[in-house]
Structure formats: structure tokens, C-alpha cells
Design a protein around this motif. Structure first.
Motif, PDB file in Angstrom:
ATOM      1  N   THR A 112     -20.493  -3.696  37.087  1.00 49.07           N
ATOM      2  CA  THR A 112     -20.870  -4.483  35.914  1.00 49.07           C
ATOM      3  C   THR A 112     -21.170  -5.926  36.314  1.00 49.07           C
ATOM      4  N   ALA A 234     -21.274   0.762  33.708  1.00 49.68           N
ATOM      5  CA  ALA A 234     -21.639  -0.627  33.972  1.00 49.68           C
ATOM      6  C   ALA A 234     -22.872  -1.018  33.171  1.00 49.68           C
ATOM      7  N   SER A 238     -22.833  -3.882  30.204  1.00 47.34           N
ATOM      8  CA  SER A 238     -23.782  -4.999  30.294  1.00 47.34           C
ATOM      9  C   SER A 238     -24.685  -5.053  29.072  1.00 47.34           C
TER      10      SER A 238
END
Length: 246
Positions: A112, A234, A238
Motif C-alpha cells: 500500500t 493494497a 489506496s
């Protein structure tokens, strides 16, 4: 008792004779009954899949963010604090595959961070890869705070991801993160819940604790342990941050 046995034997023989010599009485009705059950079953399946629905499919407007291609997406220098749960002397929940909760969530955190930093965010971790940090030490200043965890239960059938928050000013962020995870995760969405986890109640800015899945569930565990699924998580995290900020 002997009389009962004779009666059962006669009933059985009579039934066999009927089935053998009176097929015309029951074969046609049996055929139509079988066909009716089959047709009802097929129609039920088709309706369950909404094939006959005359309602137009809802058009969902989701922001497609290509983080990997150097897009114009920018986090404008926002400071994102990522808290990989447990670590060091505290491995966290046990898993079916043998990987620890601390290892899994740190890997997701790193993936991430790579996405966020490559798109203009400042990222801070509350602990190093093999370090332990107390709950008090996990308190950090930032614009957004995300604590990553993966749970375990005695019942191995329990599955799914959940997002948590403590204060009203954290609820929207937790819900936005939940929506993003729902887009990418293959697990059951267990919703967004209010809770007094210390890592969120000791902060006065938007913060959420995410349970990515249950390591006591073999499917959750195998997927969370894979690089491919960690990449998806991830991406989801995000995108959730981007959606909240924009």
C-alpha cells in the motif's frame, strides 16, 4: 408377530405386482410430475440469476485509478499513517498456512505504501517489519490513519472483512474504506462497526481499523497469504483513501 410379517410380505408382493403389471396407471403421471419438478427447478434458478428481470442494470460510477501506470492521481502530500498490527514478540492471530498475522499485514502495508508514495503521499509506519510497538506507541500524527489486522476465531467457517471506527468524524472514512474493499475482496463484507479499539480512540482525526479476513478460515488464510491477493488489498486501500480525499 407372524401375522404382521405375513401382512408385510403380502403388501410387498402386491406392490411389486402393481409396479410390474400396472405401469400404464402410474408411468404417465410420474413422467409429468418429474417434468414439472424439473421445469420449476430451472425457472427458480433463472429467476435467481435475474435473467427475466425487466429492470435495467444499475450503472455504478466507480473511479478507475491506474496507480501502476504513473497516472495523474495525486494524494497532494497527505500524510497517511499505516499501522501494521502486532509485530516482533507479538505475532498476532495464528493461521492455517503458517504465516503470522504480523507478517501478512506488514506485507499489505508495504504494498500500500508503495502505491501511495508513488502518487504523492507521505507514508509513516507505526512499527518496523520485525518490531513490536505498544498501543500507546502507535499513536501518530497524520491526516489519515489505517490499522491493518486479520482475525482468527474458534469457528473456522467464519469469513469476511470488517472496518471499524470510534468517533463520528471517523465513520465516513471507515465506510469509504469498506466500499473500496468490497470492490476488490472476494470475502464476505461484514460491514462497518463502531468500536473502542485503542488505536482509533486515541486519535482525533479520521482513522479506521481494518480486519482483512480470518486466518482461522482456510480460504481467507490462503488468499491473504498470497502476493496476488495482497496486491488487490493494497489497491483497494489506496483507492479508498483516494475516494475519501476526493
Amino acid at each position: 408377530m407372524n401375522m404382521f410379517k405375513r401382512w408385510m410380505k403380502q403388501a410387498f408382493e402386491s406392490t411389486l405386482k402393481f409396479l410390474k403389471y400396472r405401469k400404464s396407471f402410474y408411468m404417465i403421471p410420474l413422467f409429468f410430475m418429474t417434468m414439472a419438478v424439473l421445469i420449476v427447478s430451472v425457472l427458480y434458478f433463472l429467476f435467481q440469476t435475474d435473467i427475466f428481470s425487466d429492470e435495467p442494470e444499475e450503472e455504478t460510477e466507480s473511479i478507475v485509478i491506474d496507480f501502476d501506470q504513473g497516472s495523474e492521481v495525486s494524494f497532494n502530500g497527505e500524510t497517511i499513517v499505516i499501522d501494521p498490527g502486532h509485530g516482533g514478540k507479538d505475532p498476532g492471530a495464528p493461521s492455517v498456512s503458517g504465516k503470522t498475522e504480523a507478517e501478512i499485514v506488514y506485507s499489505v502495508a508495504e504494498k500500500t505504501a508503495d502505491i501511495l508514495e508513488s502518487n504523492g503521499a507521505n507514508v509513516e509506519f507505526t512499527r518496523g517489519q520485525d518490531e513490536f510497538a505498544s498501543l500507546d506507541e502507535r499513536k501518530a500524527d497524520g491526516d489519515l490513519f489505517i490499522s491493518l489486522h486479520s482475525d482468527a476465531m474458534e469457528d473456522p467457517s467464519i469469513t469476511g472483512f470488517t472496518t471499524f471506527y470510534t468517533y463520528d468524524n471517523q465513520k465516513e472514512f471507515a465506510e469509504t474504506m469498506n466500499d473500496a474493499l468490497d470492490k476488490y475482496s472476494n470475502f464476505r463484507n461484514r460491514g462497518t462497526n463502531q468500536s473502542n479499539y485503542q488505536v482509533t480512540w486515541q486519535l482525533d482525526y479520521p482513522a479506521t481499523l481494518i480486519e482483512l479476513g480470518y486466518l482461522s478460515n482456510e480460504i481467507d488464510d490462503r488468499m491473504l497469504s498470497s502476493e496476488e491477493y495482497q496486491d488487490l488489498m493494497a489497491q483497494a486501500i489506496s483507492e479508498g483513501i483516494y475516494n475519501y480525499l476526493n
